[in-house]
Design a protein around this motif. Structure first.
Motif, PDB file in Angstrom:
ATOM      1  N   LYS A   1       0.900  -1.132  -0.069  1.00 16.69           N
ATOM      2  CA  LYS A   1       0.126  -0.001  -0.065  1.00 16.69           C
ATOM      3  C   LYS A   1       0.890   1.140  -0.021  1.00 16.69           C
ATOM      4  CE  LYS A   1      -4.079  -1.805   2.336  1.00 16.69           C
ATOM      5  NZ  LYS A   1      -4.938  -2.165   3.666  1.00 16.69           N
ATOM      6  N   GLU A   2       2.016   1.283   0.690  1.00 15.96           N
ATOM      7  CA  GLU A   2       2.826   2.437   1.033  1.00 15.96           C
ATOM      8  C   GLU A   2       3.815   2.447  -0.045  1.00 15.96           C
ATOM      9  OE1 GLU A   2       5.102   2.211   4.621  1.00 15.96           O
ATOM     10  OE2 GLU A   2       2.914   2.491   5.752  1.00 15.96           O
ATOM     11  N   GLY A   3       4.154   1.418  -0.782  1.00 17.24           N
ATOM     12  CA  GLY A   3       5.148   1.559  -1.793  1.00 17.24           C
ATOM     13  C   GLY A   3       6.820   1.627  -1.101  1.00 17.24           C
ATOM     14  N   SER A   4       7.695   1.345  -1.805  1.00 19.22           N
ATOM     15  CA  SER A   4       8.994   1.316  -1.176  1.00 19.22           C
ATOM     16  C   SER A   4       9.948   2.205  -1.992  1.00 19.22           C
ATOM     17  CB  SER A   4       9.457  -0.117  -1.243  1.00 19.22           C
ATOM     18  OG  SER A   4      10.996  -0.062  -0.881  1.00 19.22           O
ATOM     19  N   ARG A   5      10.302   3.243  -1.379  1.00 19.24           N
ATOM     20  CA  ARG A   5      11.144   4.259  -1.968  1.00 19.24           C
ATOM     21  C   ARG A   5      12.771   3.519  -2.404  1.00 19.24           C
ATOM     22  NH1 ARG A   5      15.382   6.659   0.019  1.00 19.24           N
ATOM     23  NH2 ARG A   5      15.021   6.080   2.006  1.00 19.24           N
ATOM     24  N   GLN A   6      13.066   2.861  -1.677  1.00 19.49           N
ATOM     25  CA  GLN A   6      14.149   2.058  -1.850  1.00 19.49           C
ATOM     26  C   GLN A   6      14.027   1.146  -3.251  1.00 19.49           C
ATOM     27  OE1 GLN A   6      17.037   0.911   1.521  1.00 19.49           O
ATOM     28  NE2 GLN A   6      15.124   0.704   2.670  1.00 19.49           N
ATOM     29  N   VAL A   7      12.912   0.454  -3.067  1.00 19.66           N
ATOM     30  CA  VAL A   7      12.810  -0.427  -4.411  1.00 19.66           C
ATOM     31  C   VAL A   7      12.700   0.359  -5.608  1.00 19.66           C
ATOM     32  CG1 VAL A   7      11.245  -1.927  -5.532  1.00 19.66           C
ATOM     33  CG2 VAL A   7      11.641  -2.197  -3.066  1.00 19.66           C
ATOM     34  N   LYS A   8      11.953   1.578  -5.633  1.00 20.92           N
ATOM     35  CA  LYS A   8      12.042   2.592  -6.658  1.00 20.92           C
ATOM     36  C   LYS A   8      13.316   3.028  -6.920  1.00 20.92           C
ATOM     37  CE  LYS A   8       7.253   3.992  -5.735  1.00 20.92           C
ATOM     38  NZ  LYS A   8       6.240   5.123  -5.242  1.00 20.92           N
ATOM     39  N   GLU A   9      14.061   3.350  -6.133  1.00 25.36           N
ATOM     40  CA  GLU A   9      15.631   3.818  -6.516  1.00 25.36           C
ATOM     41  C   GLU A   9      16.214   2.759  -7.055  1.00 25.36           C
ATOM     42  OE1 GLU A   9      17.017   5.064  -2.796  1.00 25.36           O
ATOM     43  OE2 GLU A   9      15.808   7.096  -2.535  1.00 25.36           O
ATOM     44  N   GLU A  10      16.316   1.387  -6.566  1.00 23.00           N
ATOM     45  CA  GLU A  10      17.074   0.468  -7.226  1.00 23.00           C
ATOM     46  C   GLU A  10      16.420   0.031  -8.565  1.00 23.00           C
ATOM     47  OE1 GLU A  10      19.943  -0.700  -5.881  1.00 23.00           O
ATOM     48  OE2 GLU A  10      19.672   0.874  -4.446  1.00 23.00           O
ATOM     49  N   GLN A  11      15.156   0.057  -8.754  1.00 24.47           N
ATOM     50  CA  GLN A  11      14.548  -0.063 -10.005  1.00 24.47           C
ATOM     51  C   GLN A  11      14.954   1.071 -11.343  1.00 24.47           C
ATOM     52  OE1 GLN A  11      10.499  -0.702  -9.272  1.00 24.47           O
ATOM     53  NE2 GLN A  11      10.608  -2.847  -9.406  1.00 24.47           N
ATOM     54  N   GLU A  12      15.146   2.245 -10.551  1.00 26.09           N
ATOM     55  CA  GLU A  12      15.488   3.207 -11.362  1.00 26.09           C
ATOM     56  C   GLU A  12      17.005   2.927 -12.141  1.00 26.09           C
ATOM     57  OE1 GLU A  12      15.532   6.663 -13.856  1.00 26.09           O
ATOM     58  OE2 GLU A  12      13.942   5.299 -13.345  1.00 26.09           O
ATOM     59  N   ALA A  13      17.959   2.692 -10.896  1.00 25.53           N
ATOM     60  CA  ALA A  13      19.171   2.363 -11.189  1.00 25.53           C
ATOM     61  C   ALA A  13      19.477   1.456 -12.233  1.00 25.53           C
ATOM     62  CB  ALA A  13      19.940   2.191  -9.914  1.00 25.53           C
ATOM     63  N   VAL A  14      18.667   0.305 -12.000  1.00 28.22           N
ATOM     64  CA  VAL A  14      18.739  -0.762 -12.921  1.00 28.22           C
ATOM     65  C   VAL A  14      18.362  -0.289 -14.416  1.00 28.22           C
ATOM     66  CG1 VAL A  14      17.757  -3.194 -13.713  1.00 28.22           C
ATOM     67  CG2 VAL A  14      18.296  -2.624 -11.522  1.00 28.22           C
ATOM     68  N   ARG A  15      17.107   0.686 -14.461  1.00 24.98           N
ATOM     69  CA  ARG A  15      16.736   1.141 -15.753  1.00 24.98           C
ATOM     70  C   ARG A  15      17.768   1.958 -16.341  1.00 24.98           C
ATOM     71  NH1 ARG A  15      13.923   5.183 -18.313  1.00 24.98           N
ATOM     72  NH2 ARG A  15      14.291   6.339 -16.527  1.00 24.98           N
TER      73      ARG A  15
END
Length: 272
Positions: free
Chosen positions: A136-150
């Motif tokens: 529900k909240e979303g994970s900031r760290q996950v978004k950051e790592e996904q962006e780094a991979v992208r």
């Protein structure tokens, strides 16, 4: 990976790390695994998307303090139970498994009846609650790592595309400047800054910053002549300090010297 399956998956084994790994080590392992199985890299592999999703959920849980604590409680209990089962003799193993199964069912029934009371929830219930909270909240760290991979994938795609389109070596310039090996700003020069500098004097068809060496880039102009007119005179170069306009002034000065030298050479040719 649904919350009901998390109990049965060793997230540490999935990422190839230990239970004592730090958040930094967890992120590093995630990037290495995610880059290998990203769906964009393996479009023909139907399991790539599923594995990438599992890695992302593992990162999401293990980089959140509360979710990791809940998962570790379940992981520890299962690990200890597995070790106890291994230590049992074959004579009593089946009997112990039956007993544990009955205890597990009894605990599930008790948890179902008292689910409204937070303090009576099992470790697995707490883990499911943390997973639902993260969803529900979303994970900031996950978004950051996904962006780094992208961004890494985009960089690799640009390098691959540039390598396929570059033609004559004469239309390229190797540009270097001072930058410390551990300088995250790369000496103050990024893609946009360098592209702006060199685009003033001709059409730049490719600009690639070295991924391995700080302070180095490859510039390709649309024509060999454009690159030759802007190629610095082959003479000892003065020290270039990072930041400011010194770098651009030096490059422009070398370009002018090269153009003047080329003009002198043409004027010295014998008349036919």
């Amino acid at each position: 990976m649904t919350s009901s399956k998390i109990h049965d998956i060793d997230l540490y084994e999935l990422l190839g790390i230990s239970i004592t790994s730090t958040t930094k080590e967890i992120k590093k392992a995630y990037r290495q695994k995610a880059l290998k199985c990203h769906p964009d890299k393996l479009p023909d592999n139907p399991k790539a998307a599923e594995l990438f999703h599992e890695l992302t959920r593992a990162l999401e849980i293990l980089t959140d303090e509360a979710a990791r604590a809940a998962y570790d409680a379940v992981h520890k209990a299962k690990t200890e139970a597995k070790q106890r089962r291994r230590s049992l003799s074959s004579r009593y193993k089946k009997l112990r498994e039956d007993l544990e199964e009955r205890e597990r069912r009894a605990q599930e029934e008790e948890a179902r009846l008292s689910h409204a009371n937070f303090h009576c929830r099992t470790d697995e219930d707490k883990l499911e609650a943390e997973v639902e909270r993260l969803r529900k909240e979303g994970s900031r760290q996950v978004k950051e790592e996904q962006e780094a991979v992208r961004q890494q994938l985009l960089h690799e795609a640009r390098v691959k595309e540039a390598a396929q389109t570059l033609e004559a070596e004469g239309s390229r310039l190797r540009v270097t400047w001072r930058a410390a090996r551990d300088d995250p700003s790369n000496g103050g020069y990024d893609y946009t800054t360098l592209h702006t500098i060199f685009s003033k004097h001709g059409e730049v068809t490719a600009l690639i910053l070295s991924a391995k060496k700080k302070g180095s880039a490859l510039v390709e102009y649309s024509t060999m002549q454009a690159a030759e007119e802007r190629r610095p005179v082959p003479a000892p170069a003065p020290a270039v300090s990072a930041g400011g306009g010194d770098f651009e002034e030096l490059v422009l000065r070398r370009m002018r010297q090269a153009a003047e030298k080329q003009g002198l050479e043409r004027s010295a040719e014998p008349l036919s």
